[in-house]
Motif scaffolding. Sequence first.
Motif, PDB file in Angstrom:
ATOM      1  N   LEU A 156       0.841  -1.201   0.000  1.00 35.61           N
ATOM      2  CA  LEU A 156       0.000   0.000   0.000  1.00 35.61           C
ATOM      3  C   LEU A 156       0.873   1.247   0.000  1.00 35.61           C
ATOM      4  O   LEU A 156       0.688   2.148  -0.831  1.00 35.61           O
ATOM      5  CB  LEU A 156      -0.922   0.012   1.224  1.00 35.61           C
ATOM      6  N   ILE A 157       1.824   1.309   0.879  1.00 39.75           N
ATOM      7  CA  ILE A 157       2.690   2.488   1.005  1.00 39.75           C
ATOM      8  C   ILE A 157       3.502   2.718  -0.269  1.00 39.75           C
ATOM      9  O   ILE A 157       3.557   3.823  -0.795  1.00 39.75           O
ATOM     10  CB  ILE A 157       3.637   2.353   2.220  1.00 39.75           C
ATOM     11  N   PHE A 158       4.132   1.669  -0.760  1.00 36.78           N
ATOM     12  CA  PHE A 158       4.999   1.844  -1.929  1.00 36.78           C
ATOM     13  C   PHE A 158       4.221   1.980  -3.229  1.00 36.78           C
ATOM     14  O   PHE A 158       4.792   2.338  -4.257  1.00 36.78           O
ATOM     15  CB  PHE A 158       6.039   0.720  -2.014  1.00 36.78           C
ATOM     16  N   GLY A 159       2.923   1.743  -3.165  1.00 35.79           N
ATOM     17  CA  GLY A 159       2.073   1.961  -4.335  1.00 35.79           C
ATOM     18  C   GLY A 159       1.652   3.417  -4.479  1.00 35.79           C
ATOM     19  O   GLY A 159       1.095   3.815  -5.504  1.00 35.79           O
ATOM     20  N   LEU A 160       1.919   4.204  -3.465  1.00 38.48           N
ATOM     21  CA  LEU A 160       1.565   5.623  -3.493  1.00 38.48           C
ATOM     22  C   LEU A 160       2.695   6.448  -4.101  1.00 38.48           C
ATOM     23  O   LEU A 160       3.844   6.017  -4.130  1.00 38.48           O
ATOM     24  CB  LEU A 160       1.289   6.110  -2.067  1.00 38.48           C
ATOM     25  N   GLN A 161       2.358   7.635  -4.557  1.00 34.21           N
ATOM     26  CA  GLN A 161       3.374   8.559  -5.066  1.00 34.21           C
ATOM     27  C   GLN A 161       4.313   8.941  -3.923  1.00 34.21           C
ATOM     28  O   GLN A 161       3.883   9.078  -2.777  1.00 34.21           O
ATOM     29  CB  GLN A 161       2.704   9.827  -5.633  1.00 34.21           C
ATOM     30  N   LYS A 162       5.577   9.156  -4.243  1.00 34.28           N
ATOM     31  CA  LYS A 162       6.568   9.472  -3.212  1.00 34.28           C
ATOM     32  C   LYS A 162       6.208  10.723  -2.413  1.00 34.28           C
ATOM     33  O   LYS A 162       6.485  10.810  -1.225  1.00 34.28           O
ATOM     34  CB  LYS A 162       7.954   9.655  -3.834  1.00 34.28           C
ATOM     35  N   ASN A 163       5.589  11.676  -3.050  1.00 30.70           N
ATOM     36  CA  ASN A 163       5.245  12.924  -2.361  1.00 30.70           C
ATOM     37  C   ASN A 163       3.861  12.866  -1.711  1.00 30.70           C
ATOM     38  O   ASN A 163       3.398  13.856  -1.169  1.00 30.70           O
ATOM     39  CB  ASN A 163       5.344  14.110  -3.322  1.00 30.70           C
ATOM     40  N   ASP A 164       3.198  11.709  -1.773  1.00 31.56           N
ATOM     41  CA  ASP A 164       1.861  11.582  -1.191  1.00 31.56           C
ATOM     42  C   ASP A 164       1.726  10.237  -0.484  1.00 31.56           C
ATOM     43  O   ASP A 164       0.928   9.397  -0.861  1.00 31.56           O
ATOM     44  CB  ASP A 164       0.799  11.715  -2.288  1.00 31.56           C
ATOM     45  N   ARG A 165       2.525  10.040   0.551  1.00 30.24           N
ATOM     46  CA  ARG A 165       2.503   8.773   1.268  1.00 30.24           C
ATOM     47  C   ARG A 165       1.854   8.906   2.645  1.00 30.24           C
ATOM     48  O   ARG A 165       2.299   8.316   3.618  1.00 30.24           O
ATOM     49  CB  ARG A 165       3.905   8.198   1.388  1.00 30.24           C
ATOM     50  N   VAL A 166       0.794   9.661   2.696  1.00 27.15           N
ATOM     51  CA  VAL A 166       0.002   9.765   3.909  1.00 27.15           C
ATOM     52  C   VAL A 166      -1.212   8.866   3.707  1.00 27.15           C
ATOM     53  O   VAL A 166      -1.936   8.991   2.722  1.00 27.15           O
ATOM     54  CB  VAL A 166      -0.450  11.221   4.169  1.00 27.15           C
ATOM     55  N   VAL A 167      -1.397   7.943   4.631  1.00 24.17           N
ATOM     56  CA  VAL A 167      -2.467   6.963   4.513  1.00 24.17           C
ATOM     57  C   VAL A 167      -3.317   7.035   5.769  1.00 24.17           C
ATOM     58  O   VAL A 167      -2.791   7.076   6.884  1.00 24.17           O
ATOM     59  CB  VAL A 167      -1.883   5.541   4.366  1.00 24.17           C
ATOM     60  N   ASN A 168      -4.615   7.028   5.584  1.00 25.04           N
ATOM     61  CA  ASN A 168      -5.473   7.048   6.768  1.00 25.04           C
ATOM     62  C   ASN A 168      -5.731   5.618   7.257  1.00 25.04           C
ATOM     63  O   ASN A 168      -5.495   4.641   6.544  1.00 25.04           O
ATOM     64  CB  ASN A 168      -6.776   7.819   6.496  1.00 25.04           C
ATOM     65  N   PHE A 169      -6.218   5.527   8.482  1.00 23.88           N
ATOM     66  CA  PHE A 169      -6.421   4.221   9.097  1.00 23.88           C
ATOM     67  C   PHE A 169      -7.453   3.387   8.355  1.00 23.88           C
ATOM     68  O   PHE A 169      -7.342   2.160   8.313  1.00 23.88           O
ATOM     69  CB  PHE A 169      -6.804   4.371  10.568  1.00 23.88           C
TER      70      PHE A 169
END
Length: 181
Positions: A156-169
């Motif tokens: 999940l984390i590495f699937g996000l853009q490098k500048n947008d790695r904020v994930v909610n619960f």
Amino acid sequence: TAGDILKSQLYQIEKLTEVEPIVWSTYYKYMGFYHLKRKDYSEFYFNSLQFLSYVDQKSFSNKEREELCINMGIAIFISKKIFNYSELLELKIFQILKEGPYSFMYKMMETFNRGDVDQFRKDMVSYNDQIRNISILDQNRKTLEEKIKIMAFTELIFGLQKNDRVVNFAEISQRTSLSTE
């Protein structure tokens, strides 16, 4: 102890200026066996990777290859320190497990590599008998479940853009099948 003897051999090998690959492969092979016997699966796995980097893979039989791959697969599944499934999947030697009675391990390795919790649940049902027949895997079902959830989170984390790695619960909960609490 055997561990002390192996460590002293490493010291002797490192003092040499040129060392043939067979010396290194032999050292790592026996160091791997030592850790496997002690049930230190992480160390067994790392020493086996080193062994494979030095050994002429034509020098051992298909049965020996299969046994090594099975043990490395078990090690990566139950070790709480190893999470790089692609490393093992990319090894040419590991392809030996694609077919035959241990193909379930290869398929589960692919599931872990993708961090696919839903497929993991299906695999646990589909391969229940095979897992039960390998007592160390059967005894570590909780570890398998924890690791697939860690892999799901990682994917999940590495699937996000490098500048947008904020994930909610809620996203984490949905991907890992954990409650938001």
